[in-house]
Design a protein around this motif. Structure first.
Motif, mmCIF file in Angstrom:
data_model
loop_
_atom_site.group_PDB
_atom_site.id
_atom_site.type_symbol
_atom_site.label_atom_id
_atom_site.label_comp_id
_atom_site.label_asym_id
_atom_site.label_seq_id
_atom_site.Cartn_x
_atom_site.Cartn_y
_atom_site.Cartn_z
ATOM 1 N N ILE A 13 0.821 -1.214 0.000
ATOM 2 C CA ILE A 13 0.000 0.000 0.000
ATOM 3 C C ILE A 13 0.854 1.263 0.000
ATOM 4 O O ILE A 13 0.353 2.360 -0.216
ATOM 5 C CB ILE A 13 -0.987 -0.026 1.187
ATOM 6 N N THR A 16 0.422 3.778 -2.837
ATOM 7 C CA THR A 16 -0.697 4.710 -3.014
ATOM 8 C C THR A 16 -0.213 6.114 -2.672
ATOM 9 O O THR A 16 0.682 6.296 -1.855
ATOM 10 C CB THR A 16 -1.891 4.347 -2.102
ATOM 11 N N ASP A 20 -4.709 9.321 -2.631
ATOM 12 C CA ASP A 20 -5.348 8.000 -2.534
ATOM 13 C C ASP A 20 -5.640 7.675 -1.074
ATOM 14 O O ASP A 20 -6.708 7.173 -0.734
ATOM 15 C CB ASP A 20 -4.418 6.905 -3.085
ATOM 16 N N THR A 21 -4.652 7.949 -0.220
ATOM 17 C CA THR A 21 -4.803 7.628 1.192
ATOM 18 C C THR A 21 -5.957 8.430 1.795
ATOM 19 O O THR A 21 -6.722 7.916 2.607
ATOM 20 C CB THR A 21 -3.491 7.924 1.945
ATOM 21 N N THR A 56 4.658 9.159 -2.277
ATOM 22 C CA THR A 56 4.270 7.860 -2.813
ATOM 23 C C THR A 56 5.483 6.931 -2.819
ATOM 24 O O THR A 56 6.551 7.321 -3.282
ATOM 25 C CB THR A 56 3.753 8.021 -4.253
ATOM 26 N N LYS B 40 1.936 6.551 -11.189
ATOM 27 C CA LYS B 40 0.793 5.920 -10.526
ATOM 28 C C LYS B 40 1.010 4.430 -10.223
ATOM 29 O O LYS B 40 0.272 3.564 -10.716
ATOM 30 C CB LYS B 40 -0.465 6.065 -11.388
ATOM 31 N N ALA B 42 0.267 2.649 -7.829
ATOM 32 C CA ALA B 42 -0.812 1.943 -7.117
ATOM 33 C C ALA B 42 -1.684 1.133 -8.069
ATOM 34 O O ALA B 42 -2.463 0.281 -7.637
ATOM 35 C CB ALA B 42 -1.662 2.940 -6.328
ATOM 36 N N GLU B 48 -7.309 -4.366 -3.445
ATOM 37 C CA GLU B 48 -8.580 -3.681 -3.300
ATOM 38 C C GLU B 48 -9.483 -4.435 -2.337
ATOM 39 O O GLU B 48 -9.400 -5.663 -2.236
ATOM 40 C CB GLU B 48 -9.313 -3.588 -4.654
ATOM 41 N N LEU B 279 -7.814 1.198 -4.567
ATOM 42 C CA LEU B 279 -7.015 1.984 -3.633
ATOM 43 C C LEU B 279 -6.606 3.309 -4.254
ATOM 44 O O LEU B 279 -6.149 4.206 -3.571
ATOM 45 C CB LEU B 279 -5.756 1.204 -3.228
ATOM 46 N N THR B 280 -6.727 3.412 -5.569
ATOM 47 C CA THR B 280 -6.323 4.633 -6.253
ATOM 48 C C THR B 280 -7.454 5.069 -7.169
ATOM 49 O O THR B 280 -8.417 4.340 -7.373
ATOM 50 C CB THR B 280 -5.005 4.390 -7.021
#
Ligand code: SF4
Lengths: 299, 676
Positions: A13, A16, A20-21, A56, B40, B42, B48, B279-280
């Motif tokens: 995670i 993210t 996102d968080t 990130t 990106k 994620a 998920e 999550l994104t």
């Protein structure tokens, strides 16, 4: 009332983003059934504020968020949280359950409205930076050189412009050590005022400049005079000492990623009144909550 | 972008998949070293809520459900999510997911010799028995080839070995899979809920037999016996010059015509039960509950409506349960009630009311995408005004009533003005209007009608708000298979550009109207793939081999490459796109069936040219299009009458004194709408 939550973000995670968080938390708080207050206006937004953005890809053992809850006078007991230890731990457990694997809620407590925001109040962060491209001796020498230097100029992009800053004042401490697997590890406390110094920028300022492998924020600090405290202490304090950390592997799969959970595949997470307290024993909680509350200005 | 250009033989560079990887099944330790270097990251981590972690065992048929575009676009795809759950519920199957890696990660994967991977266990794609793609847009075809190649699997089915995964496809574009015929092992037409189980049973037997040498063809032949399954390699296509003269099955198992699958009753399929919560950021990042499938409004340009007939409503109670359970489980504060025309759902009023007043759901916005203009009233606007986070979109599709009769989008200008007025009077300052240009029989007067509608809408708006503005978005029309317009020759890029020029000139001095248009070159490329035959395969491969991936993305779309590919393959773009087809022409998809009788479609095409509209068969006698009659099923619709309001496809106002179709909502509980 205002609720402060401390959590860790470890494993997959970490990829993210800060945004996102934030979204993950908006959903997590709703899943946990917390009555989050909304802003007024055209597009009501939940009133949640986060501390310093975690870049990130970086992990953290000390992330924070403040949440405004509806119900001014009620306080925690109005939420069905029985005041003290068990209630707060139950809340932490429920929030861990309501957020994705890799996020573990370490503490939660009501805080005073007058308490300044996390952004304003945090003055420095301790980082653990595993690096590559240098041996331990070289790293230790360049760390020592950096601490001795009068100024360290780092050129960076900011708002589309290239600026050169002296970052030396923001290096509070810097140590080089090694990991159990023979890698080189830096432990650095970096200031956040007037602008947070990021680990990547620190590395750019070292000579030779090591390559960043894996970075974890270990602590966020509030310094007032000679006193240093955390915005909220974790219920279960992971040992911040480099030696203990070195015992953990650095680049292999982090097994905390796969947080044990009672949930079966696909089964909805339980929702509602924090019925799923699993995190800590009552004795632990009593002790920890006492400590956590010492840092707070009541609720 | 030089690094993105691969010469022919691109796949050869990845030939040694097994050699370089050995028996590694978890690629995560390798991937996590690359992710700090890509945008990106994620998108590639999985994790998920709703993700399943199926146990791989030697007996279960493993599916890798793949969307041939980015994670942000692919994750919300409902079709894949439904199949993901259905397969993972079966003891003899398991499913994981994959999405096309963005160009930065793809480049790293190729340098590091790492393959396409699943998000659940980060396992190489070639470990799966089936790599199944959802095909929702023609311009993703080059990405399909790229994903197969990244998996380390030969792109052409003829080159695949017994142990290679089967490459499959489903989704709307598979009603003409011919351009990909040489690259896909099998295709499922129509609803996949039941078909995937039957396919799994066939493949489980093949797998239990140890995928014997030479057994791949046997398995494919057996698959061809499953209703709805099309195995392109089992058919020969004969040409006479450019024209197709015959498409013949080569084996008895292969039916002369492959019929689509239709699920008779959505009530039996309350999926997805555990919608994936990313999550994104992704598109449509909200709870999505399908309230009905199919649409019989009969818009003649709309392939989705034609191929998904008849209308099958989900029982209102089930919708309510799916909404409240879904909101509780996911933590979303927005739910979209999805369908091709949500205001037509019989229980819509009650369902929305129940959702916004359900205390257990908290403060919830209800989005009603694809809400017809004739259902958007002042009352509704007043209710949803708080959900301004998304703008309002209406889709009149054409500028004049004459043109709308041709395309059978029977909403009057008054319907549109009523809706727009409602929006502006309730506080919106901007609305978006969708139009098509290049429609059959379109005259310059029709094209300019777009400008007039837009201008009138701004004028209406400015009586309510000084800052009122309208965005008119104009797309070039691409005729689609299994629609009445499948015989129509689409406009040339020159003609489309001229029409856009007309509109630009007309609107140059109009304050408050912003004109946006699609690239006519992309319309051409889409047209090639939309109605192309098997000879388009090498064109797609040519574009892919020269780095032409992510053609849906304007920054990556390369029209020159498509034209170069057509020329290299000796094909004439105009013949494929701009030519009107005759009634006796064998169309490349004639050996497939979306349930619609060809003579019904032809009659509807003639009616279109005569400007004759056709009412919705849900509430009028059946026209025997074939979608029900051919399969012994019928509409599942709770209401015997159309919703009130607007002209409801009749061109005559039916709104006088009628109730507001979608009223309701408690205070502070917004309802959002995108309107079509
Ligand atoms: S068969 Fe009849 S009722 Fe069914 S979709 Fe076609 S026209 Fe409508």
């Amino acid at each position: 009332m205002r609720l402060r939550i401390r959590f860790s973000k470890i494993g997959k995670i970490r990829f993210t983003s800060h945004r996102d968080t934030a979204r993950i938390w908006e959903r997590g708080l709703r899943r946990a059934g917390l009555p989050v207050a909304y802003s007024e206006g055209f597009t009501p937004r939940p009133r949640i504020s986060f501390g310093l953005a975690l870049p990130t890809g970086y992990e953290s053992e000390a992330e924070y968020l403040d949440v405004e809850l509806d119900g001014e006078a009620a306080g925690l007991s109005g939420l069905g949280i029985d005041g003290e230890a068990a209630g707060l731990s139950g809340l932490a457990g429920a929030l861990t359950e309501a957020t994705p694997a890799g996020i573990t809620v370490q503490a939660a407590a009501g805080i005073d409205r007058a308490e300044p925001s996390l952004q304003e109040t945090v003055t420095s962060c301790t980082w653990r930076i595993d690096v590559d491209g240098v041996d331990e001796g070289t790293a230790a020498a360049s760390a020592a050189r950096a601490l001795d230097a009068g100024e360290i100029l780092v050129t960076r992009e900011r708002k589309g412009r290239t600026v050169t800053d002296d970052v030396r004042p923001q290096i509070v401490s810097l140590d080089a050590t090694s990991t159990a697997t023979g890698g080189v590890r830096l432990i650095a406390e970096l200031g956040t005022k007037p602008r947070a110094l990021r680990p990547a920028e620190l590395l750019a300022g070292l000579c030779p400049s090591p390559r960043e492998l894996r970075v974890r924020r270990l602590r966020q600090w509030i310094s007032t005079g000679s006193k240093q405290r955390e915005p909220l202490e974790a219920f279960t304090l992971p040992n911040p000492s480099p030696a203990a950390d070195a015992a953990r592997t650095t680049n292999a799969k982090d097994h905390r990623d796969d947080r044990p959970s009672g949930r079966q595949r696909g089964e909805p997470a339980p929702r509602g009144r924090f019925a799923t307290a699993t995190a800590t024993t009552t004795a632990q909680v009593a002790r920890q909550t006492g400590r956590a509350r010492a840092n707070l200005v009541g609720s | 972008m030089a690094a993105r250009r691969h010469g022919p033989g691109r796949s050869a560079e990845f030939g040694g998949r097994a050699g370089s990887l050995g028996s590694v099944t978890d690629l995560w330790p390798r991937l996590e070293e690359l992710l700090p270097r890509v945008a990106k990251p994620a998108r590639y981590i999985g994790g998920e809520d709703g993700m399943q972690s199926p146990v791989h065992d030697a007996r279960a048929v493993s599916w890798l459900l793949t969307y041939p575009d980015t994670y942000e676009i692919g994750l919300p795809n409902q079709g894949l999510q439904i199949l993901y759950e259905i397969l993972n519920e079966r003891p003899d199957a398991l499913a994981e997911r994959s999405y096309a890696p963005w160009v930065d990660l793809e480049a790293l994967l190729r340098t590091e010799r790492l393959p396409l991977f699943s998000l659940e266990s980060h396992r190489p794609a070639s470990d799966f028995d089936v790599i199944a793609f959802n095909l929702s847009a023609e311009l993703t075809y080059t990405n399909v080839l790229n994903c197969v190649d990244l998996a380390g699997v030969p792109v052409r089915s003829a080159d695949r070995a017994d142990g290679d995964p089967l490459v499959a496809a489903g989704g709307h574009c598979t009603y003409n899979p011919e351009p990909l015929a040489d690259y896909l092992d099998f295709v499922v037409l129509g609803d996949g809920e039941e078909a995937v189980g039957e396919v799994t049973e066939v493949l489980a037997r093949w797998k239990a037999a140890g995928k014997p040498v030479g057994g791949r063809l046997g398995a494919l032949r057996e698959l061809a016996g499953v209703a709805g399954v099309y195995v392109p390699a089992l058919y020969d296509v004969a040409y006479d010059g450019p024209r197709i003269v015959a498409v013949e099955p080569r084996f008895p198992e292969a039916p002369a015509r492959v019929e689509k699958r239709t699920v008779a009753d959505l009530a039996h399929w309350p999926y997805p039960k555990n919608q994936l919560v990313p999550l994104t950021e992704v598109v449509h990042d909200r709870l999505n509950v399908e309230v009905f499938r199919g649409c019989t409004r009969g818009c003649r340009f709309c392939q989705a409506g034609m191929i998904t007939r008849p209308v099958r409503e989900r029982p209102a109670d089930q919708v309510r349960t799916m909404v409240s359970d879904g909101l509780r489980r996911t933590g979303y504060d927005e739910v979209a009630l999805t369908s091709l025309s949500t205001a037509d759902f019989s229980g819509i009023e009650q369902v929305v009311a129940d959702t916004v007043t359900d205390a257990g759901c908290g403060q919830v916005a209800v989005a009603l995408p694809s809400l017809r203009v004739d259902a958007f009233t002042v009352g509704l606007a007043a209710q949803i005004q708080r959900a301004r986070r998304t703008g309002l979109t209406f889709a009149p599709e054409a500028g004049t009533w004459r043109m709308r009769q041709v395309i059978n989008k029977l909403i009057s200008s008054e319907d549109l003005y009523g809706a727009v007025e409602a929006a502006f009077s309730q506080g919106w300052s901007r609305v978006k209007l969708y139009f098509l240009t290049g429609l059959p029989t379109e005259t310059d007067q029709d094209t300019l009608g777009i400008a007039e509608l837009a201008r009138n809408c701004v004028e209406l708006g400015s009586t309510h708000r000084r800052s009122a503005s309208v965005t008119a978005s104009v797309g070039g029309f691409v005729p689609k298979p299994f629609t009445p317009f499948q015989w129509f020759g689409q406009n040339t890029t020159v003609e489309l550009r001229r029409k856009i020029g007309l509109l630009r000139g007309e609107l140059r001095r109009t304050r408050g109207v912003r004109l946006k248009w699609h690239d006519p070159e992309a319309t051409l490329a889409e047209g090639l793939a939309s109605r192309g035959d098997r000879r388009l395969g090498p064109v797609i491969e040519y574009v892919w081999r020269r780095g032409g991936t992510f053609q849906e993305w304007s920054e990556h779309f390369d029209s020159g490459l498509w034209l170069e590919a057509m020329a290299a393959c000796g094909l004439d773009p105009d013949w494929y796109t701009c030519r009107h087809r005759r009634v006796d022409e064998i169309l490349p998809w004639d050996h497939l069936s979306a349930g619609l009788h060809k003579d019904f479609l032809w009659q509807d095409w003639r009616d279109a040219l005569d400007e004759v509209g056709l009412e919705d068969c849900r509430w009028t006698p059946c026209y025997d299009c074939g979608a029900c009659t051919g399969y012994g099923i019928e509409h599942v619709v709770a209401s015997a009458v159309p919703p009130a309001g607007g002209s409801q496809g009749t061109g005559v106002s039916r709104s006088s004194g009628g109730p507001v179709p979608v009223a309701l909502a408690a205070p502070r509980r917004p309802v959002g709408a995108g309107v079509s």
